[in-house]
Design a protein around this motif. Structure first.
Motif, PDB file in Angstrom:
ATOM      1  N   ASN A 737       0.802  -1.216   0.000  1.00  0.00           N
ATOM      2  CA  ASN A 737       0.000   0.000   0.000  1.00  0.00           C
ATOM      3  C   ASN A 737       0.835   1.267   0.000  1.00  0.00           C
ATOM      4  OD1 ASN A 737      -2.457   0.992  -0.207  1.00  0.00           O
ATOM      5  ND2 ASN A 737      -3.156   0.446   1.853  1.00  0.00           N
ATOM      6  N   SER A 738       1.887   1.300   0.810  1.00  0.00           N
ATOM      7  CA  SER A 738       2.668   2.519   0.978  1.00  0.00           C
ATOM      8  C   SER A 738       3.838   2.599   0.025  1.00  0.00           C
ATOM      9  CB  SER A 738       3.240   2.583   2.404  1.00  0.00           C
ATOM     10  OG  SER A 738       2.249   2.203   3.293  1.00  0.00           O
ATOM     11  N   LEU A 739       4.011   1.524  -0.696  1.00  0.00           N
ATOM     12  CA  LEU A 739       5.189   1.436  -1.531  1.00  0.00           C
ATOM     13  C   LEU A 739       4.827   1.786  -2.966  1.00  0.00           C
ATOM     14  CD1 LEU A 739       8.083   0.486  -0.976  1.00  0.00           C
ATOM     15  CD2 LEU A 739       7.381  -1.762  -1.779  1.00  0.00           C
ATOM     16  N   ILE A 740       5.541   2.809  -3.502  1.00  0.00           N
ATOM     17  CA  ILE A 740       5.303   3.157  -4.906  1.00  0.00           C
ATOM     18  C   ILE A 740       6.606   2.957  -5.648  1.00  0.00           C
ATOM     19  CG2 ILE A 740       4.714   4.993  -6.519  1.00  0.00           C
ATOM     20  CD1 ILE A 740       3.127   6.252  -4.173  1.00  0.00           C
ATOM     21  N   LEU A 741       6.576   2.111  -6.609  1.00  0.00           N
ATOM     22  CA  LEU A 741       7.781   1.839  -7.388  1.00  0.00           C
ATOM     23  C   LEU A 741       7.631   2.490  -8.746  1.00  0.00           C
ATOM     24  CD1 LEU A 741       8.213  -1.969  -6.637  1.00  0.00           C
ATOM     25  CD2 LEU A 741       9.282  -0.048  -5.457  1.00  0.00           C
ATOM     26  N   ILE A 742       8.620   3.308  -9.105  1.00  0.00           N
ATOM     27  CA  ILE A 742       8.630   3.872 -10.456  1.00  0.00           C
ATOM     28  C   ILE A 742       9.775   3.226 -11.200  1.00  0.00           C
ATOM     29  CG2 ILE A 742       9.013   5.934 -11.846  1.00  0.00           C
ATOM     30  CD1 ILE A 742       7.790   7.545  -9.566  1.00  0.00           C
ATOM     31  N   LEU A 743       9.444   2.621 -12.316  1.00  0.00           N
ATOM     32  CA  LEU A 743      10.480   1.970 -13.105  1.00  0.00           C
ATOM     33  C   LEU A 743      10.956   2.965 -14.141  1.00  0.00           C
ATOM     34  CD1 LEU A 743      11.908  -0.763 -13.382  1.00  0.00           C
ATOM     35  CD2 LEU A 743      10.252  -1.320 -15.161  1.00  0.00           C
ATOM     36  N   LEU A 744      12.096   3.538 -13.881  1.00  0.00           N
ATOM     37  CA  LEU A 744      12.601   4.592 -14.754  1.00  0.00           C
ATOM     38  C   LEU A 744      13.146   3.999 -16.040  1.00  0.00           C
ATOM     39  CD1 LEU A 744      12.903   7.626 -14.804  1.00  0.00           C
ATOM     40  CD2 LEU A 744      15.191   7.337 -13.825  1.00  0.00           C
ATOM     41  N   GLU A 745      13.871   2.939 -15.865  1.00  0.00           N
ATOM     42  CA  GLU A 745      14.384   2.216 -17.041  1.00  0.00           C
ATOM     43  C   GLU A 745      14.118   0.751 -16.793  1.00  0.00           C
ATOM     44  OE1 GLU A 745      18.555   2.964 -18.029  1.00  0.00           O
ATOM     45  OE2 GLU A 745      18.250   4.980 -17.181  1.00  0.00           O
ATOM     46  N   PRO A 746      13.900  -0.014 -17.839  1.00  0.00           N
ATOM     47  CA  PRO A 746      13.659  -1.448 -17.654  1.00  0.00           C
ATOM     48  C   PRO A 746      14.841  -2.101 -16.963  1.00  0.00           C
ATOM     49  CG  PRO A 746      13.272  -0.802 -19.935  1.00  0.00           C
ATOM     50  CD  PRO A 746      13.885   0.374 -19.267  1.00  0.00           C
ATOM     51  N   ILE A 747      14.527  -3.023 -16.051  1.00  0.00           N
ATOM     52  CA  ILE A 747      15.589  -3.738 -15.350  1.00  0.00           C
ATOM     53  C   ILE A 747      15.546  -5.187 -15.813  1.00  0.00           C
ATOM     54  CG2 ILE A 747      16.560  -4.362 -13.102  1.00  0.00           C
ATOM     55  CD1 ILE A 747      14.820  -2.098 -11.928  1.00  0.00           C
ATOM     56  N   PRO A 748      16.502  -5.603 -16.550  1.00  0.00           N
ATOM     57  CA  PRO A 748      16.522  -7.024 -16.936  1.00  0.00           C
ATOM     58  C   PRO A 748      16.659  -7.864 -15.684  1.00  0.00           C
ATOM     59  CG  PRO A 748      18.183  -5.766 -18.155  1.00  0.00           C
ATOM     60  CD  PRO A 748      17.671  -4.867 -17.072  1.00  0.00           C
ATOM     61  N   PRO A 749      15.915  -8.945 -15.575  1.00  0.00           N
ATOM     62  CA  PRO A 749      15.884  -9.721 -14.325  1.00  0.00           C
ATOM     63  C   PRO A 749      17.278 -10.149 -13.882  1.00  0.00           C
ATOM     64  CG  PRO A 749      14.251 -10.515 -15.888  1.00  0.00           C
ATOM     65  CD  PRO A 749      15.026  -9.488 -16.590  1.00  0.00           C
ATOM     66  N   TYR A 750      18.197 -10.442 -14.832  1.00  0.00           N
ATOM     67  CA  TYR A 750      19.505 -10.945 -14.412  1.00  0.00           C
ATOM     68  C   TYR A 750      20.354  -9.873 -13.733  1.00  0.00           C
ATOM     69  CZ  TYR A 750      21.000  -8.705 -18.779  1.00  0.00           C
ATOM     70  OH  TYR A 750      21.208  -7.807 -19.767  1.00  0.00           O
ATOM     71  N   VAL A 751      19.926  -8.632 -13.884  1.00  0.00           N
ATOM     72  CA  VAL A 751      20.696  -7.550 -13.243  1.00  0.00           C
ATOM     73  C   VAL A 751      20.449  -7.535 -11.725  1.00  0.00           C
ATOM     74  CG1 VAL A 751      21.029  -5.067 -13.187  1.00  0.00           C
ATOM     75  CG2 VAL A 751      20.588  -6.212 -15.357  1.00  0.00           C
ATOM     76  N   ILE A 752      19.256  -8.031 -11.367  1.00  0.00           N
ATOM     77  CA  ILE A 752      18.912  -7.988  -9.937  1.00  0.00           C
ATOM     78  C   ILE A 752      19.660  -9.108  -9.212  1.00  0.00           C
ATOM     79  CG2 ILE A 752      17.008  -8.051  -8.276  1.00  0.00           C
ATOM     80  CD1 ILE A 752      15.139  -7.392 -10.669  1.00  0.00           C
ATOM     81  N   PRO A 753      20.425  -8.797  -8.243  1.00  0.00           N
ATOM     82  CA  PRO A 753      21.148  -9.832  -7.515  1.00  0.00           C
ATOM     83  C   PRO A 753      20.170 -10.786  -6.846  1.00  0.00           C
ATOM     84  CG  PRO A 753      22.025  -7.669  -6.996  1.00  0.00           C
ATOM     85  CD  PRO A 753      20.793  -7.447  -7.771  1.00  0.00           C
ATOM     86  N   ALA A 754      20.590 -12.020  -6.757  1.00  0.00           N
ATOM     87  CA  ALA A 754      19.700 -13.078  -6.293  1.00  0.00           C
ATOM     88  C   ALA A 754      19.160 -12.812  -4.884  1.00  0.00           C
ATOM     89  CB  ALA A 754      20.434 -14.412  -6.319  1.00  0.00           C
ATOM     90  N   ARG A 755      19.929 -12.156  -4.017  1.00  0.00           N
ATOM     91  CA  ARG A 755      19.465 -12.001  -2.637  1.00  0.00           C
ATOM     92  C   ARG A 755      18.325 -11.023  -2.501  1.00  0.00           C
ATOM     93  NH1 ARG A 755      23.276  -7.530  -1.577  1.00  0.00           N
ATOM     94  NH2 ARG A 755      24.567  -7.632  -3.422  1.00  0.00           N
ATOM     95  N   TYR A 756      18.121 -10.183  -3.513  1.00  0.00           N
ATOM     96  CA  TYR A 756      17.001  -9.233  -3.402  1.00  0.00           C
ATOM     97  C   TYR A 756      15.689  -9.917  -3.773  1.00  0.00           C
ATOM     98  CZ  TYR A 756      20.792  -5.810  -3.376  1.00  0.00           C
ATOM     99  OH  TYR A 756      21.910  -5.111  -3.109  1.00  0.00           O
ATOM    100  N   HIS A 757      15.377 -10.830  -2.936  1.00  0.00           N
ATOM    101  CA  HIS A 757      14.179 -11.628  -3.192  1.00  0.00           C
ATOM    102  C   HIS A 757      12.931 -10.755  -3.286  1.00  0.00           C
ATOM    103  CE1 HIS A 757      11.290 -14.782  -2.926  1.00  0.00           C
ATOM    104  NE2 HIS A 757      10.727 -14.211  -1.844  1.00  0.00           N
ATOM    105  N   LYS A 758      12.832  -9.878  -2.323  1.00  0.00           N
ATOM    106  CA  LYS A 758      11.648  -9.016  -2.238  1.00  0.00           C
ATOM    107  C   LYS A 758      11.438  -8.216  -3.520  1.00  0.00           C
ATOM    108  CE  LYS A 758       8.345  -6.616  -0.529  1.00  0.00           C
ATOM    109  NZ  LYS A 758       7.055  -7.217  -0.392  1.00  0.00           N
ATOM    110  N   LEU A 759      12.536  -7.675  -3.993  1.00  0.00           N
ATOM    111  CA  LEU A 759      12.441  -6.850  -5.192  1.00  0.00           C
ATOM    112  C   LEU A 759      11.944  -7.685  -6.387  1.00  0.00           C
ATOM    113  CD1 LEU A 759      12.909  -4.114  -6.525  1.00  0.00           C
ATOM    114  CD2 LEU A 759      15.221  -4.843  -7.046  1.00  0.00           C
ATOM    115  N   LYS A 760      12.513  -8.867  -6.451  1.00  0.00           N
ATOM    116  CA  LYS A 760      12.112  -9.736  -7.562  1.00  0.00           C
ATOM    117  C   LYS A 760      10.604 -10.011  -7.536  1.00  0.00           C
ATOM    118  CE  LYS A 760      16.085 -12.093  -9.235  1.00  0.00           C
ATOM    119  NZ  LYS A 760      16.759 -13.341  -9.539  1.00  0.00           N
ATOM    120  N   VAL A 761      10.129 -10.276  -6.359  1.00  0.00           N
ATOM    121  CA  VAL A 761       8.693 -10.544  -6.225  1.00  0.00           C
ATOM    122  C   VAL A 761       7.892  -9.334  -6.676  1.00  0.00           C
ATOM    123  CG1 VAL A 761       6.832 -10.964  -4.568  1.00  0.00           C
ATOM    124  CG2 VAL A 761       8.953 -12.251  -4.424  1.00  0.00           C
TER     125      VAL A 761
END
Ligand SMILES: *[C@@H]1O[C@H](CO)[C@@H](O)[C@H](O)[C@H]1NC(C)=O
Ligand SMILES: *[C@@H]1O[C@H](CO)[C@@H](O)[C@H](O)[C@H]1NC(C)=O
Ligand SMILES: *[C@@H]1O[C@H](CO)[C@@H](O)[C@H](O)[C@H]1NC(C)=O
Ligand SMILES: *[C@@H]1O[C@H](CO)[C@@H](O)[C@H](O)[C@H]1NC(C)=O
Ligand SMILES: *[C@@H]1O[C@H](CO)[C@@H](O)[C@H](O)[C@H]1NC(C)=O
Ligand SMILES: *[C@@H]1O[C@H](CO)[C@@H](O)[C@H](O)[C@H]1NC(C)=O
Ligand SMILES: *[C@@H]1O[C@H](CO)[C@@H](O)[C@H](O)[C@H]1NC(C)=O
Length: 802
Positions: A737-761
């Motif tokens: 509810n309180s979280l607003i994510l703005i995707l400024l540029e596309p993030i290819p999934p492989y760029v996200i480090p594996a430990r950022y589970h939350k972000l991936k979800v």
């Protein structure tokens, strides 16, 4: 008569004349037809150039020289059926071309004679002359071919002026007859002689004898004689040698048996070749033969005349026998032994005929309209020369018996069995037809499809119209020679194939029950050149359309097209001619329909896909979805308890590298305008003495929402800062509810480090707002973002600020 009436009559005559003239000009300028015009005199306005003038069926009683003198071209004048009483041939003095003059059916008593030089045809029959009106001048009309006369008596001297004329036809009407002087007619020189005797008088047989000595063709109408046989004048033997007649027709004959046989014998031994008797009544005295007549008959039979003579064809039409008590077998024997080619006994109520005892010369037998039954000519082997047998309108019932009847008729080519009661059921014993039979008429019977099991193998023309045939069975014996087949007026529901009729050229299928003729026909019946299929209850559908198209392609004749071909079904098309019935190709061709539907779907999909890609429709959809979701949430959960501690609408977190965008785009856009948004930016609202992380957390806690500007930069460098925060505030991880994510540029999934589970979800759930590259979309982006943030901050805080 007042002047008005005169003017009226004048006008009327004028119009009538004008009308007649117009009419005549239009029709033919040389023909003037005033037939049945209620005229009492010859009209005055006849065109001068008229060649044919028809004044018949009027009430003209007299005419003068002045009526015709100007018609110098007149060739044909018909004045028959008028009331003329006197004829003056001088009237035609100026009509030098007159060839044809018909004055029959008038009341002429007297003729004033004059030569009408060119006359070929002069008809004075059915008038009231007492003596024959033949005057001296007739002898000079050398062109005369046809002469019609009437009289009540004939004398030997009557024809003396015209004996030298070679006439074609003499027509003699003898009403109210009073006397004939024998040997009078013989003076005539004519090829044909037709005598109409008085209808209600005893016939004078000398007219017959003399007529036969006079002309080749003799026809006598009305021969009645009720006097006793003894008074009947027999011909002299000398007479037989002088007979010229070869064709004799006797019409309306009503005589006693004895006299009939006398005449019969007379004519039989004469040179007459063609003898026709129409409307013949045989009589006996009070329905019985007299003893004399009976003896005569018996002797007749004993004579066993194997009829010789010159006779070739005998025709009896409409014969009635009023003698009830005598053995008719005698009669049948006489007929069957006749040595002639053609015998017709038509409409004589004849129930039977015998088989000739020896090989017969009959080639043509016509026994139409009698009462003959299946017993006719059974086991009869003597009719070997017979070529045509006509048994129309009798009482035959069994087709197989009929076939056996023909089996010994080696020359039989044509058999007409139409209008009988014929039927054939399959269980019946087999059939055996004459091999020579080429034409068979079985129309108007009660035959069903089993008839196809009983047909002559060499048949060429077969007429089966008006029967009860419902189908042409498969697997019947092949009819190799069949060229014409008539199946009209049956109960067929489809065109037959031609597998058993390989030579079929003409097929009649009119008036059956064909809804949809199958198009296989054209494949199967390649040699059919004439097809009649009109007057069927056609069902106007796709199959029919296919049939018509094939028919056109095959270029064969469809007889009766287009009038006889109409839709019967469906109701709304009833009465429409097939030629006017159209269905589109699409509605009839299923494959085409499917292909078209498929193509249309594909095109639609392509268009949609194109639109999505080109205008990024999906993005709009997603934005609008998010916006509505936000609105809904805002409606449901109004966070009153937090209001007191919150100072900002949102906290912004971003990578240093995206700070340019944040400062130039995000902040100015959110903070401007009416629904002014309070943003907490950790640089701007920095509290000295606290670490950066503390500041950030501080900022977050004072803000209602947190905006994360996501980009590959952000993920790689900044995200870790906020892990801590997320650890503290499970609240945010449980509801975004309180979280607003703005995707400024596309993030290819492989760029996200594996430990950022939350972000991936979060990324996978696509719960972010995408920064559109296209300017046109940005307004919606901002509106959406504003709506996401929008919340009323506590009044005190707002007042503070101001
Ligand atoms: C004149 O008309 C009548 C019928 O109205 C017809 O029977 C007759 O043949 C016609 N005459 C000629 C010469 O055409
Ligand atoms: C009168 O005679 C002419 C000439 O033969 C003929 O064509 C016409 O039909 C006749 N008229 C009638 C009413 O019979
Ligand atoms: C024939 O003549 C007889 C006697 O004169 C008469 O009774 C009879 O009616 C006549 N027949 C006909 C057909 O006129
Ligand atoms: C046949 O003859 C009878 C009497 O002999 C007569 O009444 C009838 O009209 C004739 N029929 C025809 C068609 O001439
Ligand atoms: C017999 O009848 C047939 C068929 O109608 C015809 O062709 C032929 O000329 C006739 N023969 C004689 C002698 O009348
Ligand atoms: C049979 O005879 C009748 C009477 O003469 C005639 O009208 C008919 O045409 C004949 N039928 C055939 C098939 O010759
Ligand atoms: C068969 O007979 C019928 C009725 O008599 C006639 O209309 C038809 O023309 C005849 N068919 C042939 C092929 O002669």
């Amino acid at each position: 008569m007042g002047p008005l009436t005169s003017i009226f009559i004048f006008a009327w005559v004028f119009i009538f004349t004008l009308w007649n003239n117009i009419q005549l000009t239009v029709e033919n300028e040389f023909i003037a037809n005033y037939s049945s015009s209620f005229l009492t005199s010859v009209p005055k306005n006849i065109l001068v150039r008229t060649r044919v003038l028809d004044l018949s069926y009027n009430r003209i009683s007299e005419f003068t020289l002045f009526d015709f003198m100007f018609l110098s071209d007149l060739q044909v004048l018909n004045l028959s059926h008028n009331l003329i009483a006197e004829l003056d041939l001088n009237v035609f003095m100026f009509n030098q071309d007159l060839e044809y003059l018909d004055l029959s059916h008038n009341n002429i008593l007297k003729v004033y004679c004059q030569t009408v030089a060119r006359l070929r045809h002069l008809d004075l029959s059915f008038n009231e002359f007492t003596a024959l009106p033949i005057c001296h001048e007739f002898g000079t009309m050398f062109h005369l071919e046809y002469l019609g006369l009437s009289a009540t008596m004939i004398k030997r001297s009557d024809f003396r002026y015209i004996t030298h004329l070679q006439l074609h036809t003499v027509f003699l009407t003898l009403q109210d007859f009073s006397g004939y002087e024998p040997q009078s007619l013989t003076a005539l020189n004519t090829r044909s002689l037709h005598i109409v005797f008085a209808a209600n008088q005893n016939f004078s047989f000398f007219l017959l004898y003399d007529g036969m000595s006079t002309s080749e063709n003799l026809k006598i109408t009305n021969i009645r004689y009720t006097l006793s046989y003894k008074d009947f004048p027999s011909p002299s033997l000398k007479f037989l040698k002088k007979i010229k007649t070869t064709a004799l027709t006797l019409d309306n004959v009503d005589l006693r048996w004895g006299i009939i046989f006398q005449i019969f014998l007379l004519i039989w031994y004469s040179p007459v070749e063609f003898w026709t008797v129409k409307n013949l009544t045989f009589r006996g005295s009070v329905g019985k033969l007299t003893e004399y007549e009976y003896l005569f008959l018996l002797s007749f039979q004993e004579q066993s005349v194997y009829w010789g003579g010159s006779m070739k064809a005998l025709t009896l039409e409409h014969a009635r026998n009023k003698v009830y008590y005598f053995n008719q077998a005698i009669l049948y024997r006489q007929f069957s032994e006749m040595n002639i080619e053609n015998l017709t006994i038509y409409d004589a109520c004849m129930p039977h005929m015998l088989c000739p005892k020896r090989t017969s010369s009959f080639q043509y037998l016509n026994f139409s309209h009698n009462a003959l039954t299946d017993e006719l000519f059974q086991n009869c082997v003597t009719l070997t020369d017979l070529k045509s047998l006509i048994l129309q309108r009798n009482k035959f019932e069994s087709l197989s018996k009929v076939s056996f009847m023909t089996s010994s008729m080696k020359s039989l080519k044509y058999l007409d069995m139409s209008s009988n009661l014929l039927h054939h059921d399959g269980a019946e014993k087999r059939c055996q037809w004459a091999d020579s039979l080429a034409k068979l008429n079985l129309s108007y019977n009660q035959l069903t499809e089993s008839v196809f099991e009983c047909l002559p193998v060499n048949i060429k023309i077969l007429d089966l119209q008006n029967n009860q045939i419902a189908s042409v069975p498969k697997g019947i014996a092949e009819l190799k020679s069949l060229r014409e087949l008539n199946l009209a007026l049956n109960r067929l529901t489809d065109l037959p194939g031609c597998s058993v009729f390989p030579a079929l050229a003409a097929l009649n299928m009119e008036m059956n029950s064909i809804l949809t003729p199958s198009a296989d026909f054209f494949q199967s019946c390649q040699r059919v050149v004439e097809l009649r299929a009109g007057c069927n209850p056609f069902k106007c559908s796709c199959e029919l359309r296919a049939f018509i198209r094939l028919e056109k392609q095959s270029r064969r004749e469809l007889s009766g097209w287009p009038e006889a071909y109409m839709c019967q079904y469906p109701e709304d098309l009833r009465g429409t001619q097939l030629k006017d019935f159209h269905l589109s190709e699409l509605s009839c061709n299923t494959t085409l329909l499917l292909v078209t539907a498929l193509l249309l779907t594909l095109v639609l999909v392509a268009v949609v896909a194109f639109l999505c890609i080109y205008f990024d429709a999906l993005w709009y959809v997603r934005m609008i979805w998010q916006w509505t979701q936000t609105k809904r949430r805002a409606w449901h959960s109004y966070p009153r308890e937090q209001e007191n501690i919150l100072q900002f609408h949102a906290f912004i977190s971003y990578s240093e590298r995206d700070s340019l965008w944040v400062k130039n785009e995000l902040i100015p856009n959110l903070e401007k305008g009416e629904g002014c948004v309070q943003l907490c930016q950790h640089e701007r609202n920095f509290v000295p003495g606290k670490s950066i992380v503390e500041n950030i957390i501080n900022c977050i806690e004072k803000s209602y929402k947190s905006i994360f500007v996501l980009s590959p930069n952000f993920v790689q460098s900044e995200w870790c800062h906020y892990e801590l925060y997320f650890a503290h505030h499970k609240l945010f991880s449980e509801s975004s509810n309180s979280l607003i994510l703005i995707l400024l540029e596309p993030i290819p999934p492989y760029v996200i480090p594996a430990r950022y589970h939350k972000l991936k979800v979060l990324m996978a759930k696509r719960t972010y707002l995408e920064w559109p590259k296209e300017r046109s979309k940005r307004a919606l982006f901002w509106a959406n973002l504003r709506a996401t943030i929008s919340i009323n901050l506590p009044m005190s805080f707002e007042a503070n600020e101001e």
